[in-house]
Design a protein around this motif. Sequence first.
Motif, short mmCIF file in Angstrom:
data_model
loop_
_atom_site.label_atom_id
_atom_site.label_comp_id
_atom_site.label_asym_id
_atom_site.label_seq_id
_atom_site.Cartn_x
_atom_site.Cartn_y
_atom_site.Cartn_z
N ILE A 259 5.17 16.85 7.58
CA ILE A 259 6.27 17.45 6.81
C ILE A 259 6.28 16.90 5.38
O ILE A 259 6.62 17.60 4.44
N ARG A 260 5.90 15.63 5.24
CA ARG A 260 5.78 15.05 3.90
C ARG A 260 4.45 14.30 3.83
O ARG A 260 4.12 13.53 4.71
N GLN A 261 3.71 14.59 2.74
CA GLN A 261 2.39 13.99 2.55
C GLN A 261 2.37 13.40 1.15
O GLN A 261 2.83 14.06 0.20
N LEU A 262 1.87 12.20 1.02
CA LEU A 262 1.90 11.53 -0.28
C LEU A 262 1.35 12.43 -1.40
O LEU A 262 1.99 12.64 -2.42
N ARG B 92 -8.72 7.90 0.21
CA ARG B 92 -8.80 9.14 -0.58
C ARG B 92 -7.40 9.64 -0.92
O ARG B 92 -7.11 10.00 -2.06
N ASP B 93 -6.54 9.69 0.09
CA ASP B 93 -5.20 10.24 -0.12
C ASP B 93 -4.44 9.46 -1.19
O ASP B 93 -3.81 10.06 -2.07
N SER B 94 -4.50 8.13 -1.08
CA SER B 94 -3.70 7.37 -2.04
C SER B 94 -4.29 7.47 -3.44
O SER B 94 -3.56 7.51 -4.42
N MET B 95 -5.62 7.57 -3.55
CA MET B 95 -6.20 7.64 -4.90
C MET B 95 -6.00 9.02 -5.54
O MET B 95 -5.69 9.11 -6.73
N GLY C 93 -20.28 -1.99 -0.50
CA GLY C 93 -19.47 -1.49 -1.61
C GLY C 93 -18.67 -0.24 -1.31
O GLY C 93 -18.05 0.34 -2.21
N SER C 94 -18.66 0.20 -0.05
CA SER C 94 -17.96 1.46 0.23
C SER C 94 -16.46 1.23 0.36
O SER C 94 -15.99 0.17 0.75
N VAL C 95 -15.72 2.27 0.00
CA VAL C 95 -14.27 2.25 0.05
C VAL C 95 -13.83 2.62 1.46
O VAL C 95 -14.36 3.55 2.06
N CYS C 96 -12.84 1.89 1.98
CA CYS C 96 -12.33 2.18 3.32
C CYS C 96 -11.55 3.49 3.29
O CYS C 96 -10.74 3.72 2.39
N HIS C 97 -11.82 4.34 4.25
CA HIS C 97 -11.10 5.61 4.32
C HIS C 97 -9.75 5.45 4.99
O HIS C 97 -8.72 5.75 4.42
N GLU C 98 -9.74 4.98 6.21
CA GLU C 98 -8.50 4.85 6.97
C GLU C 98 -8.51 3.48 7.62
O GLU C 98 -9.50 3.09 8.22
N LYS D 204 0.86 -1.19 0.00
CA LYS D 204 0.00 0.00 0.00
C LYS D 204 0.89 1.23 0.00
O LYS D 204 2.07 1.15 0.32
N LEU D 205 0.32 2.38 -0.34
CA LEU D 205 1.03 3.64 -0.18
C LEU D 205 0.44 4.33 1.05
O LEU D 205 -0.75 4.25 1.31
N LEU D 206 1.31 4.98 1.83
CA LEU D 206 0.88 5.62 3.08
C LEU D 206 0.63 7.10 2.84
O LEU D 206 1.24 7.71 1.96
N ALA D 207 -0.22 7.70 3.67
CA ALA D 207 -0.69 9.05 3.37
C ALA D 207 0.27 10.15 3.78
O ALA D 207 0.37 11.17 3.09
N GLY D 208 0.96 10.01 4.91
CA GLY D 208 1.79 11.15 5.31
C GLY D 208 2.61 10.83 6.53
O GLY D 208 2.30 9.90 7.29
#
Length: 740
Positions: free
Chosen positions: A722-725, A287-290, A324-329, A273-277
Amino acid sequence: MTSLLKLSLLASVAVSAASGDVHALTARSDAPACPNAASTLSLSDPPYDNFFYSDCNVAAQAVITSPLPDSDLSIISPRLIVAWPAGDSGACAFFAPQSGVNGSLSIELINSTDNQPLTPVYTAPSDGNQYPSVGVQGILRFNSSGILTIPILGSIRTIRDFTEGPSILYPEIQNAIKFTSDNDSSATLQRLWLDNTTSTLLRFSPNSTDGKVTISNKTVNFSAGDYLFTAEMNYPQLSQLKASAALNSKSADLTTQMPDQTTALSFLAYSEKLLAGAWRFLTYFGRDSMISALLLEPVLSSGNGSSMEAVIGAVLERINRTDGSVCHEETIGDYATWTNIQDNITSNAMIDSDYYLPVLMEKYFLQNPVGQERVSAFFNTSSDINEANQNLTWGQLATINAVRIMRLTGPFAHKQIKENLIHLKDGQTVGEWRDSEYGIGGGRIPYDVNTALVPAALRSIAALSRNGIYPRHQNWAQLADTYAQVWEDQTLPFFEVTIPQEKAQSLVKSYANTSFAGPDQSSTIDTDVVFHALSLNGNDNLTQVQVMNTDDCFRHFLLNTTNDAQLTSFLNNSATNIRRTFPAGLMTSAGMVVANPAFGEDPVYAQNWTTGAYHGTVIWSWPLAMMAKGLEMQLGRCEVTTNFSISSVNKAPMRVPDFCTDDSVYGNVKEAYNVLWESIEGVHDQLSQEVWSWVYRDGGFQVTPLGVIPPPGGGSQTESDIRQLWSLSFLAVTRNANYK
Ligand SMILES: *[C@@H]1O[C@H](CO)[C@@H](O)[C@H](O)[C@H]1NC(C)=O
Ligand SMILES: *[C@@H]1O[C@H](CO)[C@@H](O)[C@H](O)[C@H]1NC(C)=O
Ligand SMILES: *[C@@H]1O[C@H](CO)[C@@H](O)[C@H](O)[C@H]1NC(C)=O
Ligand SMILES: *[C@@H]1O[C@H](CO)[C@@H](O)[C@H](O)[C@H]1NC(C)=O
Ligand SMILES: *[C@@H]1O[C@H](CO)[C@@H](O)[C@H](O)[C@H]1NC(C)=O
Ligand SMILES: *[C@@H]1O[C@H](CO)[C@@H](O)[C@H](O)[C@H]1NC(C)=O
Ligand SMILES: *[C@@H]1O[C@H](CO)[C@@H](O)[C@H](O)[C@H]1NC(C)=O
Ligand SMILES: *[C@@H]1O[C@H](CO)[C@@H](O)[C@H](O)[C@H]1NC(C)=O
Ligand SMILES: *[C@@H]1O[C@H](CO)[C@@H](O)[C@H](O)[C@H]1NC(C)=O
Ligand SMILES: *[C@@H]1O[C@H](CO)[C@@H](O)[C@H](O)[C@H]1NC(C)=O
Ligand SMILES: *[C@@H]1O[C@H](CO)[C@@H](O)[C@H](O)[C@H]1NC(C)=O
Ligand SMILES: *[C@@H]1O[C@H](CO)[C@@H](O)[C@H](O)[C@H]1NC(C)=O
């Protein structure tokens, strides 16, 4: 960089330092050799100093906070945080001066003898533990005597509950910390997680002759001096993608051109997975990764094991098969055990994430040549991370998500009334990206979701359906397009706000009188002001939440709408609002603010959307990127040389929109594009951050960290990552010289 490893051979004994060739070292230690040099990054954002370290055994970030002479001492105190993506876990220590005078203690991380701020720690598995204990160490300098007031060991979420909530500490978690003084004069704090297996350890050992650390009744006292801190834990690590593997081959040069951003991308990119920040969101966020993948797609790796598939696969794995909902966190690690004990499965309040998925799937599986070849292998993959989705393929989960979207969007397609717009879930105050409590003013019906995300998702479902992705729903090829047309053309009017020129001028004057130290810019308002409300049905009986905002970027970036009269005026007004300087518009020399409350008459607007509010008059990086790219895409529609050019995906004729031949509107959009890019170039050093704020001083907007400004009444303190995807989008989004 040469590979330097420093290893502590056992968690409980002193550190044995060694440096030199990795392979030679490995022969004498437990740490598996790493094939590549460690990846490091040091970033200063006073009062925060950030340090990243990753090698093949561990990935960790350390954040050291120390008050500055002008810091608000009720918010900023000396603090050490070490955060690991593995398990979204962390160790945190707040310090106070022994003198009792806030501000009189400063702490800093100083380089170790080999000139590195952080060095790795590795302890082989023992005592029935399956995983090694891994982390980092560094030298912390206290300039005067201090006390460790609050330690938090375990989950980042537990740390955030303290730093962002009303200072919540859970006795079950706090009381489990064991304090021990060791023979070598060090002090150790250790906590066994609620899983009874994982352990987080934080140790301080004097590293200068004046350094002395003592424990008395769970209080750790430090004399002025240097301390070697060690932070480690034994939760299984993720498989990090090196920068070169996170990027596609044609973007390989970015690792030398923008090494800071590519190192940060790698720190956030894992094959799972990619992490958000970093440090606050070191886990999966849908949401962040998409959004990140949509903006970064031109540079991200594609194919099996790639960044693009890590994002889409992670989303599909976590879809709720029931609705059918997408997981947020995702809640993992110690906090997951904690919330289960409390019998609370985190509810999924977010309503926007569902709609990004088909759009991203279209971008990858229909438009990316590698993605096109991956359709069958990818969608036949069986879900395996999330037990609840066992025996479902990613293809089935993608279909379940689309069924949800078709179900929720049908009513408005049939009857265009406000009740049929997409609402936040009952009992939830948040539901889209402005997810702070008053981010959309308590509105039940958000602008971005209804006017952009829904129609974009429907267009993509239609396109995916035409390409056989939802084999059991072939009728969507037409039906979703029919729905999309209605949502594209008939949602904007619900949100439109028009303020006559004179009234608009007087509103910005009175806003500047009460809430802003700079010029009111009223003379730049030479037309009626038109924008779209953040949301409908807000708090304080607001029918529309009349805050000017940047969410127009979603339509620009995600849709090529075809209603010319609407498109021309929408683009023109959006461009004008971007161009005008705050408070007449959204622009500042610190970047484009995401919200401007100056046109709301009710005083609540100026009170709630401030420079200290997470979604207030502050600057977020990714909307700058999405707005810039969105305007560029709309301008790109004017480049089509013939009215009969065929879109490869939609098989629909593309025609040049009317605004292209309206010199005034086309010129306005181009001007906004350039004004925006000049402001982006002016805040170059901020762009990879999540969010930042400003103060008006010396005749200008001066950038300042959000975390140092008190939030508006009742709100919770938020510091930026300090860094956000998604703030790394400028790896892919660049200024198009054709429009200069
Ligand atoms: C002193 O610092 C503590 C910890 O940050 C804070 O709670 C308190 O409000 C501060 N006191 C003053 C007077 O700023
Ligand atoms: C430590 O640093 C703080 C903050 O810069 C400063 O106010 C204080 O005087 C320093 N103390 C000593 C003993 O140098
Ligand atoms: C620490 O070492 C790095 C080189 O690894 C150097 O760039 C940095 O200035 C040093 N920091 C301090 C505080 O000496
Ligand atoms: C951990 O151990 C405690 C005490 O033996 C027990 O009550 C608890 O259920 C265990 N937790 C887990 C997740 O096994
Ligand atoms: C400080 O720690 C380093 C190991 O990182 C060690 O080599 C050195 O001897 C220590 N210095 C003191 C004064 O304790
Ligand atoms: C230790 O700390 C606790 C909680 O702060 C306090 O109730 C207790 O009296 C303290 N004991 C001693 C011996 O200071
Ligand atoms: C999945 O959706 C159903 C129906 O909305 C809901 O009852 C359930 O709690 C959701 N599951 C999770 C894990 O959120
Ligand atoms: C769990 O939910 C209940 C209500 O169902 C709530 O009162 C409680 O605060 C929640 N606990 C946590 C840890 O969120
Ligand atoms: C998945 O399939 C296996 C074998 O058919 C079955 O034993 C198992 O119960 C299924 N799991 C779920 C969650 O349906
Ligand atoms: C503004 O914030 C206050 C709390 O400070 C809250 O009660 C009110 O509902 C908010 N109003 C809006 C429109 O966000
Ligand atoms: C909102 O409207 C209700 C019902 O008309 C009224 O009782 C309430 O005072 C109003 N609230 C505000 C903040 O205007
Ligand atoms: C809109 O048109 C532009 C310019 O042709 C193109 O780059 C973009 O991909 C299109 N967007 C959509 C959603 O079709």
